[in-house]
Design an enzyme around this catalytic site. Structure first.
Site, PDB file in Angstrom:
ATOM      1  N   ILE A 196       0.831  -1.190   0.000  1.00  0.00           N
ATOM      2  CA  ILE A 196       0.000   0.000   0.000  1.00  0.00           C
ATOM      3  C   ILE A 196       0.873   1.249   0.000  1.00  0.00           C
ATOM      4  O   ILE A 196       1.701   1.451   0.888  1.00  0.00           O
ATOM      5  CB  ILE A 196      -0.971   0.005   1.206  1.00  0.00           C
ATOM      6  CG1 ILE A 196      -1.728  -1.342   1.287  1.00  0.00           C
ATOM      7  CG2 ILE A 196      -1.925   1.197   1.097  1.00  0.00           C
ATOM      8  CD1 ILE A 196      -2.521  -1.727   0.042  1.00  0.00           C
ATOM      9  N   LYS A 197       0.655   2.066  -1.011  1.00  0.00           N
ATOM     10  CA  LYS A 197       1.427   3.309  -1.142  1.00  0.00           C
ATOM     11  C   LYS A 197       0.809   4.385  -0.261  1.00  0.00           C
ATOM     12  O   LYS A 197      -0.384   4.687  -0.354  1.00  0.00           O
ATOM     13  CB  LYS A 197       1.403   3.792  -2.588  1.00  0.00           C
ATOM     14  CG  LYS A 197       2.534   3.254  -3.412  1.00  0.00           C
ATOM     15  CD  LYS A 197       2.325   3.670  -4.835  1.00  0.00           C
ATOM     16  CE  LYS A 197       3.554   4.267  -5.430  1.00  0.00           C
ATOM     17  NZ  LYS A 197       3.325   4.610  -6.857  1.00  0.00           N
TER      18      LYS A 197
END
Ligand code: E4P
Length: 228
Positions: free
Chosen positions: A93-94
Site C-alpha cells: 500500500i502506497k
C-alpha cells in the site's frame, strides 16, 4: 536490480511480463486514470493477472496500490489500506511521505500489511521508512531531474545511509518516475534495489543506434556471401 512497471494498463503489464520480464508493478492515481478504468476495477484486473500467472505471494510479484490522495488522516489511511490489502496479498500500500502517512504505515506494517512510502524527494524523507522497517521507499527521480537536479548523489546518499544502519536490502529502494535509460543506469550504479518506469523507457533501454547499424552491416555481409 529489479524492474517494476509503472502502469495500470493491463496490455502494458502483460506485454512487459511476457516479453522482457518484470518483477512487479507500481501504480498511482494518475496511472489508474490513464488505464481508463475505475480505481477498483483497475486494481482487481491486476489481481486477476497475478492469479492467472501463478504469481500469488507478496515476494513473487509485488504491486503497489496507492491510498486515495484525498485522505490526510492516519486513521482513514489505515482503514482504506486494509480494504485494498484484502483484495490481493501481493499489494503493497502506497502511503504519502507525511507525518500521518508514516504513522499509518507503522500501524499497517504492525498488521503485516506491507507499505511503500511514496512521494519521497529527499534523503531525509527516506530515513524513517527504513528505520521503521517498511517494505519499500520510493524516491522520485524524474520529477526532480525535470527541474534540473542531478539525482545521482540523492540516490547514492539513500543507499549509503541504508548501508550505514543495516537497512539496506530490508527496506527496498524503488527509484520511481524513472524517465530515461540513463536514469536506470544511475540507479543501478548507486545500488538501488528496484527501478520503476513506463514501458517506453524499458523499450528505449534495449536500443542503441550502433546495434541497428551493426544489424544492417551484418545483413549486407550476409547478402554478399556466396552460397547464402
Ligand atoms: C512510483 O511508484 C510512481 O507511481 C511513479 O513513478 C510516479 O511517477 P509518474 O506518475 O510521474 O511517472
Amino acid at each position: 536490480m529489479k524492474y517494476f512497471l509503472d502502469s495500470a494498463k493491463m496490455d502494458e503489464i502483460r506485454y512487459a511480463y511476457d516479453t522482457f520480464g518484470i518483477d512487479g508493478v507500481t501504480t498511482n492515481p494518475k496511472h489508474i486514470m490513464l488505464s481508463g478504468k475505475p480505481f477498483l476495477t483497475a486494481i482487481k484486473d491486476i489481481a486477476a493477472f497475478i492469479e492467472e500467472k501463478n504469481l500469488v505471494g507478496f515476494e513473487k510479484f509485488p504491486v503497489s496500490v496507492e491510498v486515495n490522495p484525498h485522505i490526510t488522516e492516519a486513521d482513514e489511511m489505515v482503514k482504506e489500506a486494509v480494504k485494498l490489502a484484502g483484495i490481493c496479498p501481493n499489494f503493497a500500500i502506497k502511503i504519502p511521505c507525511t507525518e500521518a502517512g508514516i504513522e499509518a504505515a507503522r500501524r499497517l506494517e504492525d498488521m503485516t500489511i506491507r507499505t511503500n512510502v511514496t512521494l519521497v524527494f529527499s534523503a531525509a524523507q527516506a530515513i524513517l521508512p527504513a528505520k521503521n522497517g517498511f517494505a519499500f521507499v520510493s524516491p522520485f527521480i524524474g520529477w526532480k531531474e525535470a527541474n534540473g537536479e542531478d539525482c545521482r548523489r540523492y540516490i547514492k546518499d539513500i543507499v549509503d545511509i541504508y548501508k550505514n544502519y543495516g537497512y539496506y536490502g530490508k527496506t527496498q529502494i524503488i527509484c520511481a518516475a524513472v524517465r530515461t535509460p540513463k536514469q536506470i543506469v544511475d540507479c543501478a550504479v548507486a545500488g538501488a534495489d528496484i527501478v520503476t518506469a513506463g514501458l517506453a523507457v524499458y523499450q528505449d533501454s534495449m536500443k542503441h543506434p550502433y546495434t541497428r547499424q551493426g544489424i544492417e552491416t551484418f545483413i549486407d555481409a550476409w547478402d554478399h556471401t556466396e552460397g547464402n
